[in-house]
Scaffold this motif. Structure first.
Motif, PDB file in Angstrom:
ATOM      1  N   VAL A  67     -10.209  68.458  15.963  1.00 56.83           N
ATOM      2  CA  VAL A  67      -9.765  67.079  15.758  1.00 56.83           C
ATOM      3  C   VAL A  67      -8.410  67.131  15.067  1.00 56.83           C
ATOM      4  CG1 VAL A  67     -10.208  64.921  14.549  1.00 56.83           C
ATOM      5  CG2 VAL A  67     -12.109  66.160  15.607  1.00 56.83           C
ATOM      6  N   GLN A  68      -7.488  66.332  15.542  1.00 57.37           N
ATOM      7  CA  GLN A  68      -6.171  66.241  14.926  1.00 57.37           C
ATOM      8  C   GLN A  68      -6.035  64.853  14.284  1.00 57.37           C
ATOM      9  OE1 GLN A  68      -6.343  67.129  18.453  1.00 57.37           O
ATOM     10  NE2 GLN A  68      -6.746  69.167  17.641  1.00 57.37           N
ATOM     11  N   LEU A  69      -5.469  64.843  13.088  1.00 56.37           N
ATOM     12  CA  LEU A  69      -5.308  63.603  12.329  1.00 56.37           C
ATOM     13  C   LEU A  69      -3.844  63.439  11.912  1.00 56.37           C
ATOM     14  CD1 LEU A  69      -8.388  64.050   9.957  1.00 56.37           C
ATOM     15  CD2 LEU A  69      -8.296  62.697  12.050  1.00 56.37           C
ATOM     16  N   VAL A  70      -3.307  62.258  12.139  1.00 57.62           N
ATOM     17  CA  VAL A  70      -1.919  61.979  11.757  1.00 57.62           C
ATOM     18  C   VAL A  70      -1.884  60.680  10.959  1.00 57.62           C
ATOM     19  CG1 VAL A  70       0.426  61.545  12.543  1.00 57.62           C
ATOM     20  CG2 VAL A  70      -1.034  63.155  13.799  1.00 57.62           C
ATOM     21  N   GLU A  71      -1.473  60.793   9.693  1.00 55.51           N
ATOM     22  CA  GLU A  71      -1.373  59.620   8.833  1.00 55.51           C
ATOM     23  C   GLU A  71       0.017  59.014   8.900  1.00 55.51           C
ATOM     24  OE1 GLU A  71      -3.828  62.619   6.241  1.00 55.51           O
ATOM     25  OE2 GLU A  71      -2.099  62.672   7.587  1.00 55.51           O
ATOM     26  N   SER A  72       0.077  57.720   8.623  1.00 52.38           N
ATOM     27  CA  SER A  72       1.351  57.017   8.532  1.00 52.38           C
ATOM     28  C   SER A  72       1.169  55.792   7.656  1.00 52.38           C
ATOM     29  CB  SER A  72       1.858  56.618   9.915  1.00 52.38           C
ATOM     30  OG  SER A  72       0.946  55.748  10.549  1.00 52.38           O
ATOM     31  N   GLY A  73       2.287  55.204   7.253  1.00 49.76           N
ATOM     32  CA  GLY A  73       2.233  53.951   6.514  1.00 49.76           C
ATOM     33  C   GLY A  73       2.535  54.051   5.035  1.00 49.76           C
ATOM     34  N   GLY A  74       2.718  55.264   4.530  1.00 46.93           N
ATOM     35  CA  GLY A  74       3.023  55.396   3.108  1.00 46.93           C
ATOM     36  C   GLY A  74       4.439  54.946   2.800  1.00 46.93           C
ATOM     37  N   GLY A  75       4.756  54.918   1.509  1.00 46.55           N
ATOM     38  CA  GLY A  75       6.101  54.531   1.113  1.00 46.55           C
ATOM     39  C   GLY A  75       6.167  54.159  -0.347  1.00 46.55           C
ATOM     40  N   LEU A  76       7.294  53.575  -0.717  1.00 50.57           N
ATOM     41  CA  LEU A  76       7.536  53.117  -2.085  1.00 50.57           C
ATOM     42  C   LEU A  76       7.359  51.610  -2.133  1.00 50.57           C
ATOM     43  CD1 LEU A  76       8.619  53.492  -4.994  1.00 50.57           C
ATOM     44  CD2 LEU A  76      10.927  53.289  -4.041  1.00 50.57           C
ATOM     45  N   VAL A  77       6.555  51.141  -3.084  1.00 54.06           N
ATOM     46  CA  VAL A  77       6.257  49.713  -3.173  1.00 54.06           C
ATOM     47  C   VAL A  77       6.126  49.329  -4.645  1.00 54.06           C
ATOM     48  CG1 VAL A  77       3.766  50.048  -3.015  1.00 54.06           C
ATOM     49  CG2 VAL A  77       4.780  47.897  -2.234  1.00 54.06           C
ATOM     50  N   GLN A  78       6.430  48.084  -4.940  1.00 54.38           N
ATOM     51  CA  GLN A  78       6.297  47.604  -6.313  1.00 54.38           C
ATOM     52  C   GLN A  78       4.832  47.284  -6.629  1.00 54.38           C
ATOM     53  OE1 GLN A  78       9.054  44.263  -6.477  1.00 54.38           O
ATOM     54  NE2 GLN A  78      10.504  45.526  -7.630  1.00 54.38           N
ATOM     55  N   CYS A  96      -4.540  56.260  10.147  1.00 50.56           N
ATOM     56  CA  CYS A  96      -4.894  57.640  10.479  1.00 50.56           C
ATOM     57  C   CYS A  96      -5.299  57.666  11.942  1.00 50.56           C
ATOM     58  CB  CYS A  96      -6.035  58.129   9.598  1.00 50.56           C
ATOM     59  SG  CYS A  96      -6.688  59.744  10.063  1.00 50.56           S
ATOM     60  N   ALA A  97      -4.427  58.231  12.757  1.00 50.78           N
ATOM     61  CA  ALA A  97      -4.688  58.320  14.189  1.00 50.78           C
ATOM     62  C   ALA A  97      -5.379  59.641  14.487  1.00 50.78           C
ATOM     63  CB  ALA A  97      -3.385  58.214  14.970  1.00 50.78           C
ATOM     64  N   ALA A  98      -6.536  59.564  15.124  1.00 52.60           N
ATOM     65  CA  ALA A  98      -7.333  60.750  15.425  1.00 52.60           C
ATOM     66  C   ALA A  98      -7.281  61.060  16.914  1.00 52.60           C
ATOM     67  CB  ALA A  98      -8.767  60.541  14.977  1.00 52.60           C
ATOM     68  N   SER A  99      -7.289  62.343  17.228  1.00 55.87           N
ATOM     69  CA  SER A  99      -7.340  62.778  18.620  1.00 55.87           C
ATOM     70  C   SER A  99      -8.172  64.046  18.703  1.00 55.87           C
ATOM     71  CB  SER A  99      -5.934  63.010  19.175  1.00 55.87           C
ATOM     72  OG  SER A  99      -5.269  64.011  18.437  1.00 55.87           O
ATOM     73  N   GLY A 100      -8.600  64.376  19.912  1.00 50.74           N
ATOM     74  CA  GLY A 100      -9.430  65.557  20.100  1.00 50.74           C
ATOM     75  C   GLY A 100     -10.894  65.175  20.243  1.00 50.74           C
ATOM     76  N   SER A 101     -11.763  65.979  19.680  1.00 52.40           N
ATOM     77  CA  SER A 101     -13.214  65.811  19.840  1.00 52.40           C
ATOM     78  C   SER A 101     -13.754  64.766  18.854  1.00 52.40           C
ATOM     79  CB  SER A 101     -13.914  67.146  19.647  1.00 52.40           C
ATOM     80  OG  SER A 101     -13.441  68.101  20.562  1.00 52.40           O
ATOM     81  N   ILE A 102     -13.319  63.541  19.022  1.00 47.59           N
ATOM     82  CA  ILE A 102     -13.675  62.458  18.104  1.00 47.59           C
ATOM     83  C   ILE A 102     -15.178  62.190  18.096  1.00 47.59           C
ATOM     84  CG2 ILE A 102     -13.222  60.070  17.471  1.00 47.59           C
ATOM     85  CD1 ILE A 102     -10.841  61.927  17.250  1.00 47.59           C
ATOM     86  N   PHE A 103     -15.825  62.389  19.230  1.00 53.31           N
ATOM     87  CA  PHE A 103     -17.247  62.064  19.362  1.00 53.31           C
ATOM     88  C   PHE A 103     -18.102  62.902  18.424  1.00 53.31           C
ATOM     89  CE2 PHE A 103     -18.639  65.867  21.560  1.00 53.31           C
ATOM     90  CZ  PHE A 103     -17.461  66.373  22.067  1.00 53.31           C
ATOM     91  N   ARG A 104     -17.559  64.005  17.921  1.00 53.15           N
ATOM     92  CA  ARG A 104     -18.317  64.887  17.040  1.00 53.15           C
ATOM     93  C   ARG A 104     -18.286  64.417  15.587  1.00 53.15           C
ATOM     94  NH1 ARG A 104     -18.741  70.123  19.329  1.00 53.15           N
ATOM     95  NH2 ARG A 104     -18.663  71.075  17.267  1.00 53.15           N
ATOM     96  N   ILE A 105     -17.477  63.415  15.282  1.00 53.07           N
ATOM     97  CA  ILE A 105     -17.233  63.026  13.895  1.00 53.07           C
ATOM     98  C   ILE A 105     -18.243  61.994  13.407  1.00 53.07           C
ATOM     99  CG2 ILE A 105     -15.564  61.981  12.320  1.00 53.07           C
ATOM    100  CD1 ILE A 105     -14.957  64.866  13.319  1.00 53.07           C
TER     101      ILE A 105
END
Length: 116
Positions: free
Chosen positions: A2-13, A22-31
């Protein structure tokens, strides 16, 4: 695998919001469980929130009422909506996918910095 790619972080007040993905790909059915963890500098990694394949959720006391975990099964994506952010929420946030008792996968993490 399974591959996981996060996004959306940053600097905020403080007091503002961010949404992590978190976008997942691969053998998702096993999770069985998807989760968000975080690790602040000099501190141990801590569990933030989890969501099971059936949609049951859990949030740590430190974020309860402010953070919400959700999932979009059609797009194999898990979200963490973070509201009313505090400086103590500053950390690297990592996505985790687990098949209970066997496999566990991690993303590379995304930095969240909350300024006071």
């Amino acid at each position: 695998q399974v591959q996981l790619v996060e996004s959306g972080g940053g600097l905020v007040q403080a007091g503002r919001s961010l949404r992590l993905s978190c976008a997942a790909s691969g053998s998702i059915f096993r999770i069985d469980v998807m989760a968000w963890y975080r690790q602040a500098p000099g501190k141990q990694r801590e569990l933030v929130a989890t969501i099971t394949s059936s949609g049951n959720t859990y949030s740590a006391d430190a974020v309860k009422g402010r953070f919400t975990i959700s999932r979009d099964n059609a797009n194999n994506t898990v979200y963490l909506q973070m509201n009313s952010l505090k400086p103590e929420d500053t950390a690297v946030y990592c996505c985790n996918a687990t098949r209970i008792g066997t496999e566990s996968y991690w993303g590379q993490g995304t930095q969240v910095t909350v300024s006071s």
